[in-house]
Write a protein that holds these residues in place. Structure first.
Motif, PDB file in Angstrom:
ATOM      1  N   PRO A 152       0.815  -1.228   0.000  1.00 12.94           N
ATOM      2  CA  PRO A 152       0.000   0.000   0.000  1.00 12.94           C
ATOM      3  C   PRO A 152       0.840   1.267   0.000  1.00 12.94           C
ATOM      4  O   PRO A 152       0.430   2.286  -0.563  1.00 12.94           O
ATOM      5  N   VAL A 153       2.016   1.202   0.615  1.00 11.16           N
ATOM      6  CA  VAL A 153       2.901   2.381   0.637  1.00 11.16           C
ATOM      7  C   VAL A 153       3.394   2.701  -0.767  1.00 11.16           C
ATOM      8  O   VAL A 153       3.347   3.853  -1.220  1.00 11.16           O
ATOM      9  N   SER A 154       3.870   1.670  -1.474  1.00  9.67           N
ATOM     10  CA  SER A 154       4.396   1.894  -2.825  1.00  9.67           C
ATOM     11  C   SER A 154       3.293   2.316  -3.785  1.00  9.67           C
ATOM     12  O   SER A 154       3.505   3.195  -4.638  1.00  9.67           O
ATOM     13  N   MET A 155       2.102   1.729  -3.663  1.00 12.12           N
ATOM     14  CA  MET A 155       0.993   2.108  -4.533  1.00 12.12           C
ATOM     15  C   MET A 155       0.557   3.546  -4.264  1.00 12.12           C
ATOM     16  O   MET A 155       0.199   4.283  -5.191  1.00 12.12           O
ATOM     17  N   THR A 156       0.602   3.953  -2.985  1.00  9.66           N
ATOM     18  CA  THR A 156       0.228   5.323  -2.625  1.00  9.66           C
ATOM     19  C   THR A 156       1.185   6.334  -3.228  1.00  9.66           C
ATOM     20  O   THR A 156       0.774   7.287  -3.902  1.00  9.66           O
ATOM     21  N   PHE A 157       2.480   6.130  -3.002  1.00  6.52           N
ATOM     22  CA  PHE A 157       3.457   7.128  -3.431  1.00  6.52           C
ATOM     23  C   PHE A 157       3.694   7.098  -4.938  1.00  6.52           C
ATOM     24  O   PHE A 157       4.149   8.100  -5.499  1.00  6.52           O
ATOM     25  N   ARG A 158       3.388   5.987  -5.586  1.00  8.62           N
ATOM     26  CA  ARG A 158       3.531   5.953  -7.047  1.00  8.62           C
ATOM     27  C   ARG A 158       2.579   6.947  -7.703  1.00  8.62           C
ATOM     28  O   ARG A 158       2.983   7.772  -8.520  1.00  8.62           O
ATOM     29  N   ILE A 159       1.310   6.864  -7.346  1.00 11.38           N
ATOM     30  CA  ILE A 159       0.326   7.753  -7.972  1.00 11.38           C
ATOM     31  C   ILE A 159       0.415   9.164  -7.379  1.00 11.38           C
ATOM     32  O   ILE A 159       0.301  10.166  -8.107  1.00 11.38           O
ATOM     33  N   PHE A 160       0.661   9.272  -6.074  1.00 14.78           N
ATOM     34  CA  PHE A 160       0.769  10.582  -5.427  1.00 14.78           C
ATOM     35  C   PHE A 160       1.954  11.374  -5.969  1.00 14.78           C
ATOM     36  O   PHE A 160       1.829  12.551  -6.311  1.00 14.78           O
ATOM     37  N   GLY A 161       3.091  10.730  -6.090  1.00 14.30           N
ATOM     38  CA  GLY A 161       4.291  11.409  -6.569  1.00 14.30           C
ATOM     39  C   GLY A 161       4.150  11.915  -7.983  1.00 14.30           C
ATOM     40  O   GLY A 161       4.544  13.046  -8.299  1.00 14.30           O
ATOM     41  N   ASN A 162       3.584  11.079  -8.859  1.00 14.03           N
ATOM     42  CA  ASN A 162       3.418  11.488 -10.252  1.00 14.03           C
ATOM     43  C   ASN A 162       2.453  12.659 -10.391  1.00 14.03           C
ATOM     44  O   ASN A 162       2.702  13.599 -11.152  1.00 14.03           O
ATOM     45  N   LEU A 163       1.334  12.604  -9.664  1.00 11.40           N
ATOM     46  CA  LEU A 163       0.340  13.670  -9.778  1.00 11.40           C
ATOM     47  C   LEU A 163       0.821  14.967  -9.130  1.00 11.40           C
ATOM     48  O   LEU A 163       0.628  16.053  -9.690  1.00 11.40           O
ATOM     49  N   VAL A 164       1.465  14.879  -7.979  1.00 15.52           N
ATOM     50  CA  VAL A 164       1.973  16.084  -7.318  1.00 15.52           C
ATOM     51  C   VAL A 164       3.075  16.724  -8.149  1.00 15.52           C
ATOM     52  O   VAL A 164       3.151  17.952  -8.263  1.00 15.52           O
ATOM     53  N   GLY A 165       3.916  15.891  -8.755  1.00 17.80           N
ATOM     54  CA  GLY A 165       4.957  16.420  -9.634  1.00 17.80           C
ATOM     55  C   GLY A 165       4.363  17.242 -10.761  1.00 17.80           C
ATOM     56  O   GLY A 165       4.854  18.332 -11.085  1.00 17.80           O
ATOM     57  N   GLY A 166       3.288  16.725 -11.376  1.00 17.27           N
ATOM     58  CA  GLY A 166       2.619  17.449 -12.443  1.00 17.27           C
ATOM     59  C   GLY A 166       1.999  18.747 -11.963  1.00 17.27           C
ATOM     60  O   GLY A 166       2.081  19.780 -12.644  1.00 17.27           O
ATOM     61  N   ILE A 167       1.381  18.713 -10.766  1.00 16.78           N
ATOM     62  CA  ILE A 167       0.755  19.920 -10.206  1.00 16.78           C
ATOM     63  C   ILE A 167       1.807  21.000  -9.964  1.00 16.78           C
ATOM     64  O   ILE A 167       1.615  22.177 -10.301  1.00 16.78           O
ATOM     65  N   ILE A 168       2.946  20.614  -9.386  1.00 18.10           N
ATOM     66  CA  ILE A 168       4.006  21.580  -9.093  1.00 18.10           C
ATOM     67  C   ILE A 168       4.549  22.201 -10.378  1.00 18.10           C
ATOM     68  O   ILE A 168       4.748  23.425 -10.467  1.00 18.10           O
ATOM     69  N   ILE A 169       4.791  21.365 -11.379  1.00 19.54           N
ATOM     70  CA  ILE A 169       5.319  21.882 -12.652  1.00 19.54           C
ATOM     71  C   ILE A 169       4.345  22.866 -13.285  1.00 19.54           C
ATOM     72  O   ILE A 169       4.737  23.930 -13.779  1.00 19.54           O
ATOM     73  N   MET A 170       3.045  22.529 -13.286  1.00 18.29           N
ATOM     74  CA  MET A 170       2.062  23.425 -13.897  1.00 18.29           C
ATOM     75  C   MET A 170       1.965  24.747 -13.124  1.00 18.29           C
ATOM     76  O   MET A 170       1.809  25.815 -13.726  1.00 18.29           O
ATOM     77  N   LEU A 171       2.056  24.677 -11.793  1.00 13.26           N
ATOM     78  CA  LEU A 171       2.043  25.907 -11.009  1.00 13.26           C
ATOM     79  C   LEU A 171       3.248  26.787 -11.343  1.00 13.26           C
ATOM     80  O   LEU A 171       3.127  28.019 -11.466  1.00 13.26           O
ATOM     81  N   LEU A 172       4.408  26.179 -11.510  1.00 19.62           N
ATOM     82  CA  LEU A 172       5.609  26.928 -11.867  1.00 19.62           C
ATOM     83  C   LEU A 172       5.484  27.533 -13.258  1.00 19.62           C
ATOM     84  O   LEU A 172       5.932  28.658 -13.500  1.00 19.62           O
ATOM     85  N   VAL A 173       4.886  26.776 -14.184  1.00 21.89           N
ATOM     86  CA  VAL A 173       4.699  27.282 -15.542  1.00 21.89           C
ATOM     87  C   VAL A 173       3.785  28.502 -15.537  1.00 21.89           C
ATOM     88  O   VAL A 173       4.091  29.538 -16.146  1.00 21.89           O
ATOM     89  N   TYR A 174       2.648  28.401 -14.858  1.00 22.05           N
ATOM     90  CA  TYR A 174       1.709  29.530 -14.803  1.00 22.05           C
ATOM     91  C   TYR A 174       2.330  30.730 -14.089  1.00 22.05           C
ATOM     92  O   TYR A 174       2.081  31.885 -14.470  1.00 22.05           O
ATOM     93  N   GLU A 175       3.125  30.462 -13.061  1.00 20.39           N
ATOM     94  CA  GLU A 175       3.784  31.557 -12.354  1.00 20.39           C
ATOM     95  C   GLU A 175       4.803  32.244 -13.262  1.00 20.39           C
ATOM     96  O   GLU A 175       4.906  33.471 -13.282  1.00 20.39           O
ATOM     97  N   GLY A 176       5.526  31.442 -14.029  1.00 20.34           N
ATOM     98  CA  GLY A 176       6.524  32.005 -14.927  1.00 20.34           C
ATOM     99  C   GLY A 176       5.923  32.760 -16.096  1.00 20.34           C
ATOM    100  O   GLY A 176       6.551  33.667 -16.655  1.00 20.34           O
ATOM    101  N   LEU A 177       4.700  32.384 -16.484  1.00 17.05           N
ATOM    102  CA  LEU A 177       4.051  33.020 -17.629  1.00 17.05           C
ATOM    103  C   LEU A 177       3.096  34.139 -17.220  1.00 17.05           C
ATOM    104  O   LEU A 177       2.409  34.694 -18.070  1.00 17.05           O
ATOM    105  N   SER A 178       3.045  34.434 -15.931  1.00 16.62           N
ATOM    106  CA  SER A 178       2.143  35.495 -15.471  1.00 16.62           C
ATOM    107  C   SER A 178       2.512  36.819 -16.137  1.00 16.62           C
ATOM    108  O   SER A 178       3.673  37.226 -16.154  1.00 16.62           O
ATOM    109  N   GLY A 179       1.534  37.486 -16.698  1.00 15.86           N
ATOM    110  CA  GLY A 179       1.770  38.735 -17.406  1.00 15.86           C
ATOM    111  C   GLY A 179       1.965  38.567 -18.893  1.00 15.86           C
ATOM    112  O   GLY A 179       1.874  39.529 -19.649  1.00 15.86           O
TER     113      GLY A 179
END
Length: 221
Positions: A152-179
């Motif tokens: 259960p630990v590996s299954m949790t962090f597999r999907i959590f890590g991939n999705l959080v990584g995507g969320i962080i990258i998209m937030l950085l992209v939008y922050e960098g493109l602000s304006g």
């Protein structure tokens, strides 16, 4: 990255952004199932053809991954996969994905873990269940215990890590493109396609496949 928002309390329990978005995901999945399965006819229309195609695909997947004798798991696998796909793609319609909160994938992983252990016990019996801990040699007992409870630990962090990584990258992209109005409308499109659709669907498929494989392996002697 900020954590999920808190919208208030219901009967003393916190109503977080994750919980609200999970309810929205469930509602979307319910509406889709209702639309695809209402007014079933002998000569199906487009919606019924799509619904039957999805059910047939899941039946074939469960049959090949678990065996024809375990088709009773097909409804659960279909529900799990659809639920995860909608949850993982929440970013497409401006919502924070529930899988970005570790409590969400952890809950699904614990449900899978309980199913694995229950059906391993039922399939192998008490003797076969405990014998698994000392296979292939008794000195492997500590390693087998760690391996079982790490699922259960590996299954949790597999999907959590991939999705959080995507969320962080998209937030950085939008922050960098602000304006930068026009670039902010164009550049995120392929990134959303990759992180929300491709990665989201792949992780839903992998989680469902691991669920099927672990349950089937536990039930078979």
């Amino acid at each position: 990255m900020n954590g999920p928002k808190l919208f208030g309390y219901l009967f003393g329990l916190p109503i977080s952004e994750t919980l609200v978005n999970t309810w929205i995901t469930m509602a979307i999945a319910f509406v889709m199932c209702f639309v695809l399965t209402r007014n079933l006819k002998k000569h199906p229309g487009k919606a019924q053809v799509i619904g039957e195609g999805i059910v047939t695909a899941i039946d074939n997947l469960v049959g090949s991954a678990m065996g024809k004798d375990k088709m009773k798991f097909a409804p659960y696998i279909l529900s799990l996969m659809m639920f995860l796909i909608f949850a993982n793609t929440c970013g497409l319609y401006g919502l924070r994905s529930p899988t970005g909160d570790i409590s969400f994938p952890l809950t699904l992983a614990l449900i899978t873990f309980v199913l694995i252990e229950v059906y391993t016990w039922k399939g192998r019996g008490p003797k076969g269940y405990f014998k698994e801990f000392i296979e292939p040699y008794p000195f492997m007992l500590p390693i087998n215990i760690i391996e079982k409870f790490s699922r259960p630990v590996s299954m949790t962090f597999r999907i959590f890590g991939n999705l959080v990584g995507g969320i962080i990258i998209m937030l950085l992209v939008y922050e960098g493109l602000s304006g930068l109005t026009y670039l902010a409308l164009i550049i995120p499109i392929p990134l959303h396609f990759y992180f929300d659709i491709f990665v989201g669907c792949i992780q839903a498929f992998i989680f469902s496949m691991l669920t099927m494989v672990f349950i089937a392996r536990g039930m078979d002697d």
